[in-house]
Design a protein around this motif. Structure first.
Motif, PDB file in Angstrom:
ATOM      1  N   ALA A  61       0.826  -1.206   0.000  1.00  0.00           N
ATOM      2  CA  ALA A  61       0.000   0.000   0.000  1.00  0.00           C
ATOM      3  C   ALA A  61       0.861   1.256   0.000  1.00  0.00           C
ATOM      4  O   ALA A  61       0.343   2.370  -0.075  1.00  0.00           O
ATOM      5  N   GLY A  62       2.188   1.071   0.106  1.00  0.00           N
ATOM      6  CA  GLY A  62       3.097   2.208   0.067  1.00  0.00           C
ATOM      7  C   GLY A  62       3.508   2.741   1.422  1.00  0.00           C
ATOM      8  O   GLY A  62       4.055   3.846   1.516  1.00  0.00           O
ATOM      9  N   ASN A  63       3.288   1.964   2.489  1.00  0.00           N
ATOM     10  CA  ASN A  63       3.675   2.391   3.835  1.00  0.00           C
ATOM     11  C   ASN A  63       5.049   1.834   4.196  1.00  0.00           C
ATOM     12  O   ASN A  63       5.321   0.647   3.988  1.00  0.00           O
ATOM     13  N   VAL A  64       5.902   2.681   4.758  1.00  0.00           N
ATOM     14  CA  VAL A  64       7.223   2.228   5.200  1.00  0.00           C
ATOM     15  C   VAL A  64       7.061   1.343   6.430  1.00  0.00           C
ATOM     16  O   VAL A  64       6.430   1.735   7.411  1.00  0.00           O
ATOM     17  N   VAL A  65       7.638   0.150   6.381  1.00  0.00           N
ATOM     18  CA  VAL A  65       7.583  -0.750   7.534  1.00  0.00           C
ATOM     19  C   VAL A  65       8.957  -0.946   8.166  1.00  0.00           C
ATOM     20  O   VAL A  65       9.060  -1.414   9.301  1.00  0.00           O
ATOM     21  N   MET A  66      10.017  -0.578   7.431  1.00  0.00           N
ATOM     22  CA  MET A  66      11.369  -0.730   7.970  1.00  0.00           C
ATOM     23  C   MET A  66      12.331   0.069   7.105  1.00  0.00           C
ATOM     24  O   MET A  66      12.079   0.290   5.919  1.00  0.00           O
ATOM     25  N   LYS A  67      13.432   0.518   7.705  1.00  0.00           N
ATOM     26  CA  LYS A  67      14.470   1.187   6.930  1.00  0.00           C
ATOM     27  C   LYS A  67      15.823   1.000   7.602  1.00  0.00           C
ATOM     28  O   LYS A  67      15.909   0.803   8.815  1.00  0.00           O
ATOM     29  N   ASN A  68      16.854   1.046   6.792  1.00  0.00           N
ATOM     30  CA  ASN A  68      18.230   0.992   7.270  1.00  0.00           C
ATOM     31  C   ASN A  68      18.946   2.196   6.669  1.00  0.00           C
ATOM     32  O   ASN A  68      19.240   2.223   5.470  1.00  0.00           O
ATOM     33  N   LEU A  69      19.209   3.192   7.503  1.00  0.00           N
ATOM     34  CA  LEU A  69      19.802   4.440   7.041  1.00  0.00           C
ATOM     35  C   LEU A  69      21.323   4.439   7.131  1.00  0.00           C
ATOM     36  O   LEU A  69      21.964   5.407   6.714  1.00  0.00           O
ATOM     37  N   GLN A  70      21.886   3.358   7.660  1.00  0.00           N
ATOM     38  CA  GLN A  70      23.342   3.209   7.713  1.00  0.00           C
ATOM     39  C   GLN A  70      23.713   1.800   7.247  1.00  0.00           C
ATOM     40  O   GLN A  70      24.200   0.977   8.022  1.00  0.00           O
ATOM     41  N   PRO A  71      23.498   1.521   5.969  1.00  0.00           N
ATOM     42  CA  PRO A  71      23.624   0.140   5.493  1.00  0.00           C
ATOM     43  C   PRO A  71      25.039  -0.302   5.148  1.00  0.00           C
ATOM     44  O   PRO A  71      25.299  -1.502   5.058  1.00  0.00           O
ATOM     45  N   PHE A  72      25.961   0.645   4.938  1.00  0.00           N
ATOM     46  CA  PHE A  72      27.289   0.273   4.457  1.00  0.00           C
ATOM     47  C   PHE A  72      28.194  -0.149   5.605  1.00  0.00           C
ATOM     48  O   PHE A  72      28.304   0.554   6.616  1.00  0.00           O
ATOM     49  N   GLN A  73      28.858  -1.281   5.429  1.00  0.00           N
ATOM     50  CA  GLN A  73      29.804  -1.755   6.436  1.00  0.00           C
ATOM     51  C   GLN A  73      31.028  -0.852   6.514  1.00  0.00           C
ATOM     52  O   GLN A  73      31.597  -0.658   7.586  1.00  0.00           O
ATOM     53  N   HIS A  74      31.423  -0.296   5.380  1.00  0.00           N
ATOM     54  CA  HIS A  74      32.598   0.579   5.330  1.00  0.00           C
ATOM     55  C   HIS A  74      32.244   1.817   4.499  1.00  0.00           C
ATOM     56  O   HIS A  74      32.583   1.910   3.321  1.00  0.00           O
ATOM     57  N   PRO A  75      31.555   2.781   5.107  1.00  0.00           N
ATOM     58  CA  PRO A  75      31.095   3.956   4.354  1.00  0.00           C
ATOM     59  C   PRO A  75      32.223   4.795   3.774  1.00  0.00           C
ATOM     60  O   PRO A  75      31.984   5.606   2.877  1.00  0.00           O
ATOM     61  N   GLU A  76      33.434   4.592   4.253  1.00  0.00           N
ATOM     62  CA  GLU A  76      34.552   5.347   3.691  1.00  0.00           C
ATOM     63  C   GLU A  76      34.929   4.852   2.294  1.00  0.00           C
ATOM     64  O   GLU A  76      35.574   5.581   1.522  1.00  0.00           O
ATOM     65  N   ILE A  77      34.519   3.625   1.935  1.00  0.00           N
ATOM     66  CA  ILE A  77      34.862   3.105   0.609  1.00  0.00           C
ATOM     67  C   ILE A  77      33.628   2.801  -0.238  1.00  0.00           C
ATOM     68  O   ILE A  77      33.763   2.398  -1.396  1.00  0.00           O
ATOM     69  N   ALA A  78      32.436   2.983   0.304  1.00  0.00           N
ATOM     70  CA  ALA A  78      31.204   2.746  -0.461  1.00  0.00           C
ATOM     71  C   ALA A  78      30.177   3.806  -0.097  1.00  0.00           C
ATOM     72  O   ALA A  78      29.941   4.071   1.082  1.00  0.00           O
ATOM     73  N   ASN A  79      29.568   4.414  -1.120  1.00  0.00           N
ATOM     74  CA  ASN A  79      28.594   5.479  -0.857  1.00  0.00           C
ATOM     75  C   ASN A  79      27.375   5.399  -1.764  1.00  0.00           C
ATOM     76  O   ASN A  79      26.604   6.348  -1.836  1.00  0.00           O
ATOM     77  N   HIS A  80      27.190   4.257  -2.449  1.00  0.00           N
ATOM     78  CA  HIS A  80      26.168   4.254  -3.496  1.00  0.00           C
ATOM     79  C   HIS A  80      25.586   2.861  -3.719  1.00  0.00           C
ATOM     80  O   HIS A  80      26.323   1.908  -3.974  1.00  0.00           O
ATOM     81  N   PHE A  81      24.248   2.771  -3.618  1.00  0.00           N
ATOM     82  CA  PHE A  81      23.510   1.599  -4.069  1.00  0.00           C
ATOM     83  C   PHE A  81      23.025   1.831  -5.497  1.00  0.00           C
ATOM     84  O   PHE A  81      22.729   2.966  -5.885  1.00  0.00           O
ATOM     85  N   GLY A  82      22.897   0.748  -6.244  1.00  0.00           N
ATOM     86  CA  GLY A  82      22.206   0.794  -7.523  1.00  0.00           C
ATOM     87  C   GLY A  82      20.877   0.067  -7.406  1.00  0.00           C
ATOM     88  O   GLY A  82      20.264   0.013  -6.337  1.00  0.00           O
TER      89      GLY A  82
END
Length: 313
Positions: A61-82
């Motif tokens: 129905a378009g309702n958010v049920v969960m989110k992960n706002l810090q998903p990267f294990q190593h944010p210094e070397i990864a900053n982008h999902f496709g």
């Protein structure tokens, strides 16, 4: 015996119902606003949406049920999902460090669909020639994962899920301009291409290619090419040993988006075969990055929407 037959029939019906199938004609059913701007994956109950640096889980129905706002294990070397995909209760995501038209530190990161938490990575093979990852697609029949490349969309790259190793690549003929996402069903691959032009209200497109036969080519010893101080340099190393040839044809022009913008990922709903496409609108895009809204049209920010298409044949 009759009970066994009925049980087996129920199992096969359930398998058939959960399989995804590509149609030949679709009708727009509804549009759902979402927070993510990159990819879409679907299981029987939920939509999973990737933003550049976040993962979201929505009910249908378009309702958010969960989110992960810090998903990267190593944010210094990864900053982008496709774009993303789902297989056996796991979310497969292409990740990288992306800056103005170039990707680095590419990997396939796998997340748990129940928690959206990271589980493991699959390594990228630089010798394949891939320089960016814009999308992920699982070939459920062959137990393979494919990656698309936005920077150089001439090829898509295949890995074995069993071994985690590079398997082959397919040359796309003609090449989809700025491929943003891919999806596989029925031995075919769908490609979203950001080949329109938002500034001039020209629509993006989806293409299709047959991938029913995927021969192994792997790697071989050869010469790798690089550029140092504006000069080509050859060094011994592994290179792609071959490639398969793919023939792309137009699947659908996306002229029914509310506004031409930047098409992203796509998927097919296993519950009903709906085609679901993510589109961004309202901002000007330069080298894959938003440069601000079309203020003359009243936009103050970019809008991300899932377009839900009912399969009519």
């Amino acid at each position: 015996m009759r009970k066994i037959f009925l049980l087996l029939a129920g199992v096969f019906i359930g398998i058939a119902a959960s399989a995804q199938h590509i149609g030949t004609a679709y009708r727009l059913k509804k549009v759902i606003p979402v927070s993510g701007r990159q990819g879409i994956a679907i299981d029987k109950d939920y939509y999973y949406v990737s933003d550049t640096k976040a993962l979201y889980k929505y009910d249908k129905a378009g309702n958010v049920v969960m989110k992960n706002l810090q998903p990267f294990q190593h944010p210094e070397i990864a900053n982008h999902f496709g774009d993303i995909d789902i297989f056996n209760g796991e979310l497969y995501c292409g990740i990288e460090k992306f800056e103005y038209g170039r990707g680095q530190n590419i990997a396939v990161s796998v997340y748990d669909t129940k928690t959206l938490k990271w589980k493991r990575d699959m390594n990228w093979e630089p010798a394949s020639g891939q320089v960016e990852v814009s999308g992920i697609a699982i070939d459920r029949e062959k137990n393979m994962v494919w990656m698309s490349d936005w920077v150089d969309s001439r090829y898509v790259y295949c890995y074995s899920l069993e071994t985690g190793k590079y398997y082959t690549k397919m040359q796309c003929r003609p090449a989809p301009y700025w491929c943003q996402g891919i999806f596989i069903a029925d031995g075919k691959m769908l490609f979203t291409a950001d080949d329109g032009e938002a500034t001039y209200q020209i629509a993006d497109n989806i293409y299709i290619a047959d991938i029913s036969a995927v021969p192994f080519t792997g790697l071989k010893d050869g010469e790798q090419f690089s550029v140092v101080d504006n000069k080509p340099v050859k060094t011994p190393g592994k290179v792609a040993a071959g490639a398969m040839a793919g023939r792309l044809t137009l699947f659908r022009e996306m002229s029914d988006f509310r506004r031409a913008g930047e098409i992203e990922g796509l998927s097919i709903d296993p519950a009903n075969d709906d085609l679901v496409v993510l589109n961004n609108r309202g901002t000007q895009i330069l080298l894959g990055m938003s440069q601000g809204p079309f203020t003359d049209e009243g936009y103050t920010q970019e809008i991300h929407e899932l377009y839900i298409y009912e399969k009519i044949k």
